[in-house]
Write an enzyme that holds these catalytic residues in place. Structure first.
Site, mmCIF file in Angstrom:
data_model
loop_
_atom_site.group_PDB
_atom_site.id
_atom_site.type_symbol
_atom_site.label_atom_id
_atom_site.label_comp_id
_atom_site.label_asym_id
_atom_site.label_seq_id
_atom_site.Cartn_x
_atom_site.Cartn_y
_atom_site.Cartn_z
ATOM 1 N N ARG A 295 34.629 27.057 34.727
ATOM 2 C CA ARG A 295 34.237 26.124 35.690
ATOM 3 C C ARG A 295 32.943 25.495 35.416
ATOM 4 N NH1 ARG A 295 35.832 30.095 40.836
ATOM 5 N NH2 ARG A 295 37.981 30.582 39.972
ATOM 6 N N GLU B 172 30.257 37.399 47.816
ATOM 7 C CA GLU B 172 31.643 37.030 47.266
ATOM 8 C C GLU B 172 32.061 37.611 45.876
ATOM 9 O OE1 GLU B 172 33.078 33.046 47.148
ATOM 10 O OE2 GLU B 172 35.000 33.579 46.120
ATOM 11 N N SER C 128 38.671 35.960 46.618
ATOM 12 C CA SER C 128 38.777 35.275 47.519
ATOM 13 C C SER C 128 40.195 35.166 47.526
ATOM 14 C CB SER C 128 38.436 33.892 47.042
ATOM 15 O OG SER C 128 38.418 32.776 48.049
ATOM 16 N N ARG D 290 31.740 39.753 37.940
ATOM 17 C CA ARG D 290 30.984 40.143 39.226
ATOM 18 C C ARG D 290 31.433 41.484 39.445
ATOM 19 N NH1 ARG D 290 31.467 35.030 43.098
ATOM 20 N NH2 ARG D 290 30.479 33.743 42.069
#
Length: 421
Positions: free
Chosen positions: A261, A348, A351, A389
């Site tokens: 990303r 987060e 998702s 994460r």
RNA sequence: GGAAGCGUGGCAGAGCGGCCGAAUGCACUCGCCUUGAAAGCGAGAGUCCCGAAAGGGUCCGGGGGUUCGAAUCCCUCCGCUUCCGCCA
């Protein structure tokens, strides 16, 4: 991509729905393009029909009538070309317009445009409040000698990570654990897919044409390829331009891939550590389902992501994103947010979205039922989970007063060690 | 990267520039037959687009060209196969 007819149907209520995510739909322009294009198709088809009649008439014509017929056929050809050109232009304009229209947010989503507006659905586990000062994953990782951000920057610049020793082993263990749970317990088929894909593939899932600035792009000679931001892209596009038998649905796919990303526009946010990096790896879940079932399948998918969170013993909450905060292609999205003691809040980690038939229309993922009914599949995907994460959460939630970290039970068979110190 | 060959419906596989949306076989659907099944017999069935419908159009790897007319001829791109080169 939307079916323009459905979009223009008052029953769809598209203008209001899109307004909820701040998108203004110009129905007049759309209507004009659509009818113009259809009229051009009509004209072209009629001319073609006439041209065919003339051609077969030429065959049986006497030498006297022949030249006149050939002459008329020649003229007809010009008419066809004209209509075709007009259709091509209008079609391209229509396509461009449609590709830029986001999906319609589901009515049950809360109003709002930011993560602040998300609605908490449930929590699981007890957020840790230590009686010592909680370290963040960077401090923990560096002290434990498993994380080397300096060297990552040396190699690739900011927003990259290097893991070492048990850190690297933990990363590998998490990925294997996740894949095993999703394949063995949740029935997903594991795939190994390319991380470089074409422009068409990126367009199928909705990353392009609008979000090119978020992607890494490669170019060798005249060949252009993009680095995938998520395995959603190759997994979903596996069935691009295919027709799936409805009795084979749902299809459940998973893959562990690197994700790239550009993080354009996130300057200054989460600059520290593993939370927001240019390259990370993730186990992704993708489902192809019958459209009527998509919202129910979203719950199933959330359940699969939650199951691994629970298995890892990580405290989290589930939130429903606001209508204005969901991704371009989504109709509804749940986020799973994991508790980060160092930040004293939920962040987060996963998702999970229902795309309805939006992606399937772009990518051409069709369905055919036994009785011959045709349609488009609904697609869904969710992170299950991102390795980086997850590692952050394990470090932070598992930290002990002495700076060591307890590894979740479920991972020990994969790591071969039960603590980091 | 070099050389040769090949790309036709779900699969296999025919196809003289007009009679080809395309033979034939297998698979498929529906009948008949059968206690049931198989075999056999009969019928049907592709895709996408425009159209309220009737109907029309598109599609023989993609794009372009020749021709009144192209699956069939020409150009180009892509893919596949085989041989050679390079390579983890």
């Amino acid at each position: 991509m939307h079916d323009p007819r459905v979009l223009l149907d008052p029953a769809t209520d598209a203008v209001r729905k899109l307004a909820r995510r701040g998108f203004h739909l110009d129905t007049t322009a759309l209507e004009k393009l659509l009818s113009g294009r259809n009229a051009a198709i009509q004209r072209g088809d009629e001319s073609r029909a006439e041209s065919k009649r003339l051609a077969s008439a030429v065959k049986g014509a006497s030498p006297e009538e022949r030249p006149a017929l050939v002459e008329r056929a020649r003229e007809m050809k010009a008419t066809i070309t004209l209509a075709d050109e007009e259709q091509k232009v209008l079609d391209a304009e229509l396509q461009e317009l449609l590709l830029g229209i986001p999906n319609l947010p589901a009515d049950e989503l809360p109003d709002g445009a930011s993560d602040e507006d998300a609605e908490q659905v449930r929590t699981w586990g007890e957020p840790q409040h230590f009686d010592f000062t909680a370290l963040d994953h960077v401090d923990l990782g560096e002290k434990l000698g498993i994380l080397d951000l300096q060297r990552a920057t040396k190699l690739s610049g900011p927003r990259f990570a290097v893991l070492k020793g048990k850190g690297a082993a933990l990363e590998r263990a998490i990925a294997r654990f996740l894949l095993d749970v999703h394949t063995d317990r949740h029935g997903y088929t594991e795939w190994s897919v390319p991380a470089l894909v074409t422009r068409a593939t990126m367009t199928g899932t909705g990353q392009l044409p609008k979000f090119e600035q978020d992607l890494f792009r490669t170019e060798v000679a005249d060949r252009e390829l993009f680095l995938i931001p998520t395995a959603e892209v190759p997994l979903t596009n596996l069935h691009a331009k295919e027709t799936l038998a409805t009795e084979d649905l749902p299809l459940a796919y998973t893959a562990h891939t690197p994700c790239f990303r550009s993080e354009a526009g996130s300057y200054g946010r989460d600059t520290r550590g593993l939370i927001r990096v240019h390259e990370f790896s993730k186990v992704e879940l993708v489902r192809f389902v019958e459209p009527e079932r998509s919202r129910a399948e979203l719950e199933v998918l959330v359940g699969h992501a939650e199951a691994v969170m629970q298995e890892l013993g990580l405290a989290y909450r589930v939130v429903r994103l606001a209508a204005g905060d969901i991704g371009f292609s989504a109709e509804a999205t749940y986020d799973i947010e994991v508790w980060l003691p160092s930040q004293n809040r939920y962040r987060e980690i996963s998702s999970i979205s229902d795309f309805g038939t939006f992606q399937a229309r772009r990518a051409g993922i069709r369905t055919k039922s036994k009785d011959g009914t045709r349609g488009f599949a609904a697609t869904l995907n969710g992170s299950g989970l991102p390795i980086g994460r997850t590692l952050v959460a394990i470090l932070e939630q598992g930290q002990q007063p002495d700076g060591s970290v307890k590894i979740p039970e479920a991972l020990v068979p994969y790591t071969g060690f039960s603590e980091l110190r």
